[in-house]
Design a protein around this motif. Sequence first.
Motif, PDB file in Angstrom:
ATOM      1  N   LEU A  30       2.957   6.986  -4.620  1.00 35.67           N
ATOM      2  CA  LEU A  30       2.658   6.280  -5.862  1.00 35.67           C
ATOM      3  C   LEU A  30       2.932   7.173  -7.072  1.00 35.67           C
ATOM      4  N   GLU A  31       2.573   8.439  -6.971  1.00 31.71           N
ATOM      5  CA  GLU A  31       2.836   9.377  -8.064  1.00 31.71           C
ATOM      6  C   GLU A  31       4.338   9.535  -8.292  1.00 31.71           C
ATOM      7  N   ALA A  32       5.103   9.627  -7.210  1.00 36.57           N
ATOM      8  CA  ALA A  32       6.557   9.746  -7.335  1.00 36.57           C
ATOM      9  C   ALA A  32       7.154   8.479  -7.940  1.00 36.57           C
ATOM     10  N   LEU A  33       6.646   7.318  -7.529  1.00 42.49           N
ATOM     11  CA  LEU A  33       7.117   6.046  -8.075  1.00 42.49           C
ATOM     12  C   LEU A  33       6.840   5.974  -9.574  1.00 42.49           C
ATOM     13  N   ASN A  34       5.631   6.311  -9.967  1.00 40.99           N
ATOM     14  CA  ASN A  34       5.272   6.270 -11.385  1.00 40.99           C
ATOM     15  C   ASN A  34       6.142   7.217 -12.202  1.00 40.99           C
TER      16      ASN A  34
ATOM     17  N   ARG B 180       0.852  -1.189   0.000  1.00 44.95           N
ATOM     18  CA  ARG B 180       0.000   0.000   0.000  1.00 44.95           C
ATOM     19  C   ARG B 180       0.885   1.236   0.000  1.00 44.95           C
ATOM     20  N   MET B 181       0.489   2.229  -0.803  1.00 42.21           N
ATOM     21  CA  MET B 181       1.209   3.495  -0.874  1.00 42.21           C
ATOM     22  C   MET B 181       0.199   4.618  -0.896  1.00 42.21           C
TER      23      MET B 181
ATOM     24  N   GLU C 290       8.841   5.970 -15.047  1.00 41.35           N
ATOM     25  CA  GLU C 290       8.731   6.460 -16.423  1.00 41.35           C
ATOM     26  C   GLU C 290      10.022   7.145 -16.862  1.00 41.35           C
ATOM     27  N   GLN C 291      10.602   7.925 -15.972  1.00 38.22           N
ATOM     28  CA  GLN C 291      11.861   8.622 -16.267  1.00 38.22           C
ATOM     29  C   GLN C 291      12.987   7.632 -16.565  1.00 38.22           C
ATOM     30  N   GLU C 292      13.008   6.528 -15.826  1.00 39.00           N
ATOM     31  CA  GLU C 292      14.056   5.514 -15.985  1.00 39.00           C
ATOM     32  C   GLU C 292      13.703   4.477 -17.055  1.00 39.00           C
ATOM     33  N   HIS C 293      12.513   4.575 -17.642  1.00 44.04           N
ATOM     34  CA  HIS C 293      12.046   3.632 -18.675  1.00 44.04           C
ATOM     35  C   HIS C 293      12.007   2.199 -18.163  1.00 44.04           C
ATOM     36  N   VAL C 294      11.479   2.040 -16.964  1.00 42.34           N
ATOM     37  CA  VAL C 294      11.289   0.710 -16.379  1.00 42.34           C
ATOM     38  C   VAL C 294       9.853   0.608 -15.879  1.00 42.34           C
ATOM     39  N   SER C 295       9.419  -0.612 -15.652  1.00 47.39           N
ATOM     40  CA  SER C 295       8.079  -0.803 -15.092  1.00 47.39           C
ATOM     41  C   SER C 295       8.080  -0.407 -13.625  1.00 47.39           C
ATOM     42  N   ARG C 296       6.894  -0.182 -13.112  1.00 39.79           N
ATOM     43  CA  ARG C 296       6.766   0.141 -11.693  1.00 39.79           C
ATOM     44  C   ARG C 296       7.305  -1.013 -10.845  1.00 39.79           C
ATOM     45  N   SER C 297       7.005  -2.250 -11.249  1.00 40.61           N
ATOM     46  CA  SER C 297       7.495  -3.412 -10.494  1.00 40.61           C
ATOM     47  C   SER C 297       9.014  -3.467 -10.478  1.00 40.61           C
ATOM     48  N   GLU C 298       9.641  -3.206 -11.640  1.00 43.02           N
ATOM     49  CA  GLU C 298      11.107  -3.229 -11.690  1.00 43.02           C
ATOM     50  C   GLU C 298      11.693  -2.126 -10.826  1.00 43.02           C
TER      51      GLU C 298
END
Length: 86
Positions: free
Chosen positions: A57-61, A51-52, A65-73
């Motif tokens: 969650l917005e910072a994670l997303n 839970r976040m 996106e900036q790093e071109h990886v999935s949220r899970s990665e």
Amino acid sequence: MAEERVNGAPVTDEMIQKWADEAEVGYDVEKLRKRGRPTVGTGPGAVVPVRMDAALLEALNARAEQEHVSRSEAIREAVRAWTQVA
């Protein structure tokens, strides 16, 4: 009955015959596309719900996106760094 389609094109009797001929010859199992999710690590993965709050969650997303990886990665990389596991 609705017309069957593959990739938007109607399926013809010729297509069906071609597929049947291919199947009768047999398929090289090694060349068939593997299904399922790719493995992460050395064994089967476990799903870990987390839970976040909205800001985190917005910072994670944004970072993912900036790093071109999935949220899970992105989460896995953060946990690896935190636990110092390669």
